[in-house]
Motif scaffolding. Structure first.
Motif, PDB file in Angstrom:
ATOM      1  N   UNK A  72       0.821  -1.207   0.000  1.00 32.04           N
ATOM      2  CA  UNK A  72       0.000   0.000   0.000  1.00 32.04           C
ATOM      3  C   UNK A  72       0.861   1.265   0.000  1.00 32.04           C
ATOM      4  N   UNK A  73       2.058   1.127  -0.512  1.00 32.28           N
ATOM      5  CA  UNK A  73       2.918   2.305  -0.647  1.00 32.28           C
ATOM      6  C   UNK A  73       3.889   2.509   0.477  1.00 32.28           C
ATOM      7  N   UNK A  74       4.176   1.436   1.246  1.00 39.49           N
ATOM      8  CA  UNK A  74       5.143   1.527   2.327  1.00 39.49           C
ATOM      9  C   UNK A  74       6.551   1.778   1.835  1.00 39.49           C
ATOM     10  N   UNK A  75       7.461   1.937   2.774  1.00 37.61           N
ATOM     11  CA  UNK A  75       8.831   2.329   2.442  1.00 37.61           C
ATOM     12  C   UNK A  75       9.524   1.337   1.525  1.00 37.61           C
ATOM     13  N   UNK A  80       5.155  -0.514  -9.644  1.00 36.64           N
ATOM     14  CA  UNK A  80       4.455   0.743  -9.893  1.00 36.64           C
ATOM     15  C   UNK A  80       3.188   0.783  -9.063  1.00 36.64           C
ATOM     16  N   UNK A  81       3.059   1.811  -8.244  1.00 41.85           N
ATOM     17  CA  UNK A  81       1.865   1.973  -7.422  1.00 41.85           C
ATOM     18  C   UNK A  81       0.721   2.504  -8.274  1.00 41.85           C
ATOM     19  N   UNK A  85      -2.361   5.547  -4.841  1.00 40.73           N
ATOM     20  CA  UNK A  85      -1.297   5.360  -3.858  1.00 40.73           C
ATOM     21  C   UNK A  85      -0.049   6.177  -4.175  1.00 40.73           C
ATOM     22  N   UNK A  86       0.016   6.744  -5.349  1.00 36.34           N
ATOM     23  CA  UNK A  86       1.149   7.604  -5.674  1.00 36.34           C
ATOM     24  C   UNK A  86       1.033   8.969  -4.998  1.00 36.34           C
ATOM     25  N   UNK A  87      -0.131   9.270  -4.490  1.00 37.85           N
ATOM     26  CA  UNK A  87      -0.351  10.560  -3.832  1.00 37.85           C
ATOM     27  C   UNK A  87       0.163  10.496  -2.398  1.00 37.85           C
ATOM     28  N   UNK A  88       1.111  11.367  -2.072  1.00 41.49           N
ATOM     29  CA  UNK A  88       1.649  11.397  -0.705  1.00 41.49           C
ATOM     30  C   UNK A  88       0.579  11.799   0.291  1.00 41.49           C
ATOM     31  N   UNK A  89      -0.277  12.728  -0.086  1.00 41.11           N
ATOM     32  CA  UNK A  89      -1.326  13.154   0.835  1.00 41.11           C
ATOM     33  C   UNK A  89      -2.286  12.003   1.125  1.00 41.11           C
ATOM     34  N   UNK A  90      -2.567  11.176   0.116  1.00 37.13           N
ATOM     35  CA  UNK A  90      -3.447  10.027   0.341  1.00 37.13           C
ATOM     36  C   UNK A  90      -2.759   9.006   1.234  1.00 37.13           C
ATOM     37  N   UNK A 170     -10.568   2.653  -0.897  1.00 40.28           N
ATOM     38  CA  UNK A 170      -9.815   3.046  -2.088  1.00 40.28           C
ATOM     39  C   UNK A 170      -8.449   2.374  -2.125  1.00 40.28           C
ATOM     40  N   UNK A 171      -7.806   2.303  -0.956  1.00 38.33           N
ATOM     41  CA  UNK A 171      -6.470   1.705  -0.908  1.00 38.33           C
ATOM     42  C   UNK A 171      -6.515   0.219  -1.249  1.00 38.33           C
TER      43      UNK A 171
END
Length: 226
Positions: A72-75, A80-81, A85-90, A170-171
């Protein structure tokens, strides 16, 4: 079984064991090392849960903050996300939601830890008292096994559906094959680690600074066990 050492035993064995009675403890006819451990664990866990159960308790503290799962976009995410999930704010919004879910799990864990401290059989009390900075926490975690995981999972699952539930949907929908049950289990495992880390840090602090507890028994024992 309660391990007891009275004043004469302490004084006679002080050279070998490193125990010496402080003036504040001399009025006590005996010291129960089991009681020492229970008080140490009670205060450590109370302090830890007081920190974790306040609003933002997990997210706002580095020792407890739940990171995003890699998928889910972890470190350590790879590949490719999805666009969402490419949105930092999200991702920030998602991480806060996961940490709030961890708080709901911790609410269920707190009374179980308290009960275990009151009832668990404590062997080798002397070794735990004279052990490492988190020896009592490690002992209790070993005794409780998977109990916290089993109790926290329903709370975490409920927490994921509360608050900002749209961000969770959404995630999960953005990752093929990733469902809410898998997410709940992941957060529960991480919350369990965070709880024991927080208790361990509180124990280490008490051992290093027993005077801040204002507890004569803890001060009398850990003020000398160095």
């Amino acid at each position: 079984m309660i391990n007891r050492i009275d004043r004469r035993q302490l004084l006679a064995g002080s050279a070998a064991s490193g125990f010496v009675l402080l003036a504040g403890c001399q009025s006590m006819p005996g010291i129960s090392l089991t009681e020492v451990i229970r008080r140490l664990l009670s205060l450590s866990s109370q302090n830890a849960f007081a920190l974790l159960l306040q609003p933002g308790g997990f997210y706002d503290h580095s020792v407890a903050r739940i990171p995003l799962p890699d998928r889910l976009g972890g470190a350590r995410s790879s590949g490719i996300l999805s666009a969402v999930l490419q949105s930092q704010s999200f991702r920030d919004r998602l991480q806060r939601q996961l940490n709030r879910a961890a708080e709901k799990g911790a609410e269920r864990a707190a009374p179980l830890v308290a009960d275990a401290i009151r009832t668990v059989s404590i062997e080798a009390a002397n070794e735990i008292v004279r052990g490492g900075p988190q020896a009592a926490t490690q002992f209790l975690r070993g005794k409780m096994g998977l109990a916290l995981l089993d109790s926290m999972l329903p709370g975490v699952s409920d927490g994921l559906r509360l608050f900002d539930d749209q961000v969770i949907g959404k995630a999960v929908q953005s990752v093929t094959g990733f469902d809410i049950a898998a997410l709940s289990q992941d957060i529960t495992l991480k919350a369990d680690d965070a709880i024991w880390a927080a208790i361990g840090m509180e124990e280490a602090d008490i051992r290093a600074n027993p005077g801040k507890t204002n507890d004569p028994l803890l001060m009398g024992v850990f003020g000398l066990v160095k």
